[in-house]
Design a protein around this motif. Sequence first.
Motif, mmCIF file in Angstrom:
data_model
loop_
_atom_site.group_PDB
_atom_site.id
_atom_site.type_symbol
_atom_site.label_atom_id
_atom_site.label_comp_id
_atom_site.label_asym_id
_atom_site.label_seq_id
_atom_site.Cartn_x
_atom_site.Cartn_y
_atom_site.Cartn_z
ATOM 1 N N ARG A 1 27.573 -7.442 101.926
ATOM 2 C CA ARG A 1 28.367 -6.325 102.718
ATOM 3 C C ARG A 1 29.210 -5.672 101.608
ATOM 4 N NH1 ARG A 1 31.828 -9.114 106.704
ATOM 5 N NH2 ARG A 1 33.135 -9.581 104.814
ATOM 6 N N TYR A 2 29.314 -4.367 102.076
ATOM 7 C CA TYR A 2 30.378 -3.547 101.311
ATOM 8 C C TYR A 2 31.622 -4.084 101.325
ATOM 9 C CZ TYR A 2 32.397 0.706 99.307
ATOM 10 O OH TYR A 2 33.007 1.408 98.278
ATOM 11 N N PRO A 3 32.501 -4.313 100.458
ATOM 12 C CA PRO A 3 33.639 -4.865 100.374
ATOM 13 C C PRO A 3 34.690 -4.279 101.258
ATOM 14 C CG PRO A 3 33.393 -4.301 98.083
ATOM 15 C CD PRO A 3 32.184 -3.750 98.950
ATOM 16 N N LEU A 4 35.436 -5.283 102.077
ATOM 17 C CA LEU A 4 36.422 -4.859 103.210
ATOM 18 C C LEU A 4 37.632 -4.186 102.510
ATOM 19 C CD1 LEU A 4 35.537 -7.427 105.695
ATOM 20 C CD2 LEU A 4 34.776 -5.118 105.796
ATOM 21 N N GLU A 5 38.431 -3.586 103.062
ATOM 22 C CA GLU A 5 39.620 -3.006 102.831
ATOM 23 C C GLU A 5 40.689 -3.598 103.818
ATOM 24 O OE1 GLU A 5 40.525 0.796 101.338
ATOM 25 O OE2 GLU A 5 38.582 0.741 100.314
ATOM 26 N N LYS A 6 41.449 -4.755 103.594
ATOM 27 C CA LYS A 6 42.271 -5.281 104.609
ATOM 28 C C LYS A 6 43.495 -4.495 104.692
ATOM 29 C CE LYS A 6 40.034 -9.785 105.001
ATOM 30 N NZ LYS A 6 39.946 -11.201 105.349
ATOM 31 N N HIS A 7 43.868 -3.793 103.802
ATOM 32 C CA HIS A 7 45.259 -3.171 103.954
ATOM 33 C C HIS A 7 44.835 -1.706 103.287
ATOM 34 C CE1 HIS A 7 46.168 -7.488 102.844
ATOM 35 N NE2 HIS A 7 47.122 -7.182 103.649
ATOM 36 N N THR A 8 45.992 -0.741 103.909
ATOM 37 C CA THR A 8 45.921 0.468 103.618
ATOM 38 C C THR A 8 46.350 0.887 102.016
ATOM 39 O OG1 THR A 8 48.203 1.013 104.131
ATOM 40 C CG2 THR A 8 46.503 1.247 106.014
ATOM 41 N N ARG A 9 45.833 1.980 101.608
ATOM 42 C CA ARG A 9 46.459 2.366 100.187
ATOM 43 C C ARG A 9 47.533 3.351 100.326
ATOM 44 N NH1 ARG A 9 40.932 4.613 98.624
ATOM 45 N NH2 ARG A 9 39.656 3.173 99.745
ATOM 46 N N MET A 10 48.361 3.173 101.708
ATOM 47 C CA MET A 10 49.443 4.344 101.635
ATOM 48 C C MET A 10 50.589 3.610 101.549
ATOM 49 S SD MET A 10 49.078 5.034 105.880
ATOM 50 C CE MET A 10 50.528 4.901 106.551
ATOM 51 N N GLY A 11 50.912 2.783 100.677
ATOM 52 C CA GLY A 11 52.188 2.149 100.429
ATOM 53 C C GLY A 11 52.527 0.784 101.168
ATOM 54 N N MET A 12 53.923 0.620 101.232
ATOM 55 C CA MET A 12 54.381 -0.811 101.564
ATOM 56 C C MET A 12 55.199 -0.647 102.786
ATOM 57 S SD MET A 12 53.262 -3.081 99.398
ATOM 58 C CE MET A 12 52.776 -3.062 97.673
ATOM 59 N N LYS A 13 55.359 -1.680 103.707
ATOM 60 C CA LYS A 13 56.357 -1.785 104.575
ATOM 61 C C LYS A 13 57.640 -1.930 103.904
ATOM 62 C CE LYS A 13 53.448 -4.408 107.950
ATOM 63 N NZ LYS A 13 53.391 -5.574 108.932
ATOM 64 N N GLN A 14 58.664 -1.891 104.679
ATOM 65 C CA GLN A 14 60.176 -1.872 104.346
ATOM 66 C C GLN A 14 60.300 -3.270 103.615
ATOM 67 O OE1 GLN A 14 62.894 -0.781 107.370
ATOM 68 N NE2 GLN A 14 62.572 1.406 106.780
#
Length: 138
Positions: A29-42
């Motif tokens: 299976r293609y590697p999953l991305e569990k998190h976005t690449r658009m920064g962090m929470k506060q």
Amino acid sequence: RPFNKISYIFQITIEGEDYYGGIGFNHLRYPLEKHTRMGMKQNGLSIPCTQEFGLDCSEINARAILGQSLAELIMSSSEASAVEVSSTEKTSIEDVMDAISKRDKNFSVNDFSVGVFSFDSNEACSSNAASGCAVAYG
């Protein structure tokens, strides 16, 4: 780490001579991305990739688990059984359908999952029996 290969092989006869062709790929299976690449929470934590976002990670995750589901269904189908399938783990199509329906980790990530259903033309589904309705597997 050992892995299986999936291949599609065909036979063609030209002027009485049999030729074979095919293509194969790794059954990984293609590697999953569990998190976005658009920064962090506060609080500094990564933002989970969920259905809430229409981001690259959403597309990657949806395609990865759908591709895994399709590959598993093909490998367990009667067509695959008709030819020699070399696999360390042979599973039935029912086992695959059950795993998908139970949101097995191979077929889901975060809140993304594959749904398995069929169309039923039962009169209880619709006032217009010809239109049918989706019936979930399991």
